[in-house]
Design an enzyme around this catalytic site. Structure first.
Site, PDB file in Angstrom:
ATOM      1  N   LYS A  69       0.053   4.304  -0.019  1.00 29.06           N
ATOM      2  CA  LYS A  69      -0.540   5.466   0.674  1.00 29.06           C
ATOM      3  C   LYS A  69      -0.262   6.720  -0.170  1.00 29.06           C
ATOM      4  CE  LYS A  69      -0.227   2.894   4.897  1.00 29.06           C
ATOM      5  NZ  LYS A  69      -0.096   2.857   6.335  1.00 29.06           N
ATOM      6  N   GLU A  72      -5.604  -5.499  10.405  1.00 25.80           N
ATOM      7  CA  GLU A  72      -4.572  -4.493  10.637  1.00 25.80           C
ATOM      8  C   GLU A  72      -4.911  -3.717  11.907  1.00 25.80           C
ATOM      9  OE1 GLU A  72      -2.483  -3.339   6.759  1.00 25.80           O
ATOM     10  OE2 GLU A  72      -4.271  -2.119   6.904  1.00 25.80           O
ATOM     11  N   GLY A  80       2.012   1.886  10.759  1.00 28.88           N
ATOM     12  CA  GLY A  80       2.909   3.024  10.582  1.00 28.88           C
ATOM     13  C   GLY A  80       3.597   3.469  11.865  1.00 28.88           C
ATOM     14  N   HIS A 120      -9.733   0.631   4.825  1.00 30.09           N
ATOM     15  CA  HIS A 120      -8.435   0.830   5.487  1.00 30.09           C
ATOM     16  C   HIS A 120      -8.601   1.756   6.691  1.00 30.09           C
ATOM     17  CE1 HIS A 120      -4.332   2.115   6.250  1.00 30.09           C
ATOM     18  NE2 HIS A 120      -3.975   0.965   5.700  1.00 30.09           N
ATOM     19  N   SER A 169       3.229  -2.540  10.404  1.00 26.73           N
ATOM     20  CA  SER A 169       4.677  -2.539  10.655  1.00 26.73           C
ATOM     21  C   SER A 169       5.382  -3.836  10.264  1.00 26.73           C
ATOM     22  CB  SER A 169       4.964  -2.179  12.122  1.00 26.73           C
ATOM     23  OG  SER A 169       4.472  -0.884  12.405  1.00 26.73           O
ATOM     24  N   ASN A 227       0.868  -1.184   0.000  1.00 26.55           N
ATOM     25  CA  ASN A 227       0.000   0.000   0.000  1.00 26.55           C
ATOM     26  C   ASN A 227       0.902   1.231   0.000  1.00 26.55           C
ATOM     27  OD1 ASN A 227      -1.783   2.048   0.575  1.00 26.55           O
ATOM     28  ND2 ASN A 227      -2.428   1.244   2.574  1.00 26.55           N
TER      29      ASN A 227
HETATM   30  P1  PGA Z   1       2.538  -0.039   7.759  1.00 32.13           P
HETATM   31  O1  PGA Z   1       1.098   0.108   7.095  1.00 32.13           O
HETATM   32  O2  PGA Z   1       3.195  -1.238   7.132  1.00 32.13           O
HETATM   33  O3  PGA Z   1       3.238   1.247   7.439  1.00 32.13           O
HETATM   34  O4  PGA Z   1       2.331  -0.225   9.221  1.00 32.13           O
HETATM   35  C1  PGA Z   1       0.294  -0.999   6.829  1.00 32.13           C
HETATM   36  C2  PGA Z   1      -0.998  -0.558   6.187  1.00 32.13           C
HETATM   37  O5  PGA Z   1      -1.510   0.504   6.540  1.00 32.13           O
HETATM   38  O6  PGA Z   1      -1.541  -1.239   5.315  1.00 32.13           O
END
Ligand code: PGA
Length: 238
Positions: free
Chosen positions: A9, A160, A166, A91, A196, A7
């Protein structure tokens, strides 16, 4: 075989997205990797990608409409232009930072379901809910299935936990195992873990029972790291 999803983002440009996807595509071809790989770039980076069958490019969001007056949104006319047939729905950043309600999410889900899209549907609890215990956490997660048809063939789920996204805080193996087992018992669909995930913890996460793959944000944005994680995912599926 395990699934891996990236993803983006609000990261990468049209140019760097094309380079990234071409490089991942060549990596899959050169190494004969046939795991399912999904990449969700920004909508402005959609392009005419030429990819192998097991690599799909999807969108992080789109509105439940073909076209019309919805300032700032895109609909299926814009997705059809690039042959997009994969979408991320629910999400946590859209739920919690951008205020999408369960009702909005269910409308979107049903719209894209009717069109046969592959849907990656995200669920997960915030920290204050986790701290209340397992019963409350599961209750919160089940509510995120309100209005969602779980018999839909083209559905992939992603658990998640909001507090792990994040933040660099990964859920403990026991936490992931417990929640995945509960979800799987109710819903027989591929279930990814996200939050993460990075090259150093991916192998362990993929070894947890009922984890069918991962949805990765931050650590997937550098193509070398993503390719490394594709290799780990491919090995885990052997
Ligand atoms: P992250 O995000 O790997 O940065 O924690 C995962 C996500 O939001 O799909």
């Amino acid at each position: 075989m395990k699934i891996i999803a990236s993803n983006f983002k609000t990261n990468h440009t049209r140019k760097s997205t094309k380079q990234f996807i071409d490089e991942v595509n060549n990596h899959l071809l050169d190494n004969k990797i046939d795991n399912e790989v999904l990449i969700f770039p920004t909508a402005t980076s959609l392009n005419e990608f030429n990819t192998v069958k097991n690599l799909s490019v999807g969108v992080q969001n789109a509105y439940n409409v073909q076209n019309g007056s919805f300032t700032g949104e895109i609909g299926t006319d814009q997705l059809d232009e690039f042959g997009v047939k994969t979408i991320l729905i629910g999400h946590s950043e859209r739920r919690h930072k951008l205020g999408e309600s369960q009702k909005d999410i269910a409308l979107k889900y049903n719209y894209y379901k009717a069109l046969g899209y592959k849907i990656v549907y995200c669920i997960g609890e915030p920290l204050e809910v986790k701290e209340l215990g397992l019963t409350e956490t599961l209750g919160y997660i089940w509510e995120q299935f309100d209005g969602i048809d779980l018999d839909y063939d083209n559905l992939i789920l992603a658990y998640e936990p909001v507090w792990a996204i994040g933040t660099g805080v990964v859920a403990k193996v026991e936490d992931i195992a417990t929640i995945h087992k509960k979800i799987k018992k109710k819903i027989d669909k591929p279930l990814l873990y996200g939050g993460s995930v990075k090259p150093s913890n991916l192998e362990e996460i993929l070894s947890i029972e009922n984890v069918d793959g991962t949805l990765i944000g931050t650590s997937s944005w550098i193509v070398e790291d993503f390719k490394e994680m594709i290799n780990i995912t491919n090995k885990a599926g052997e």
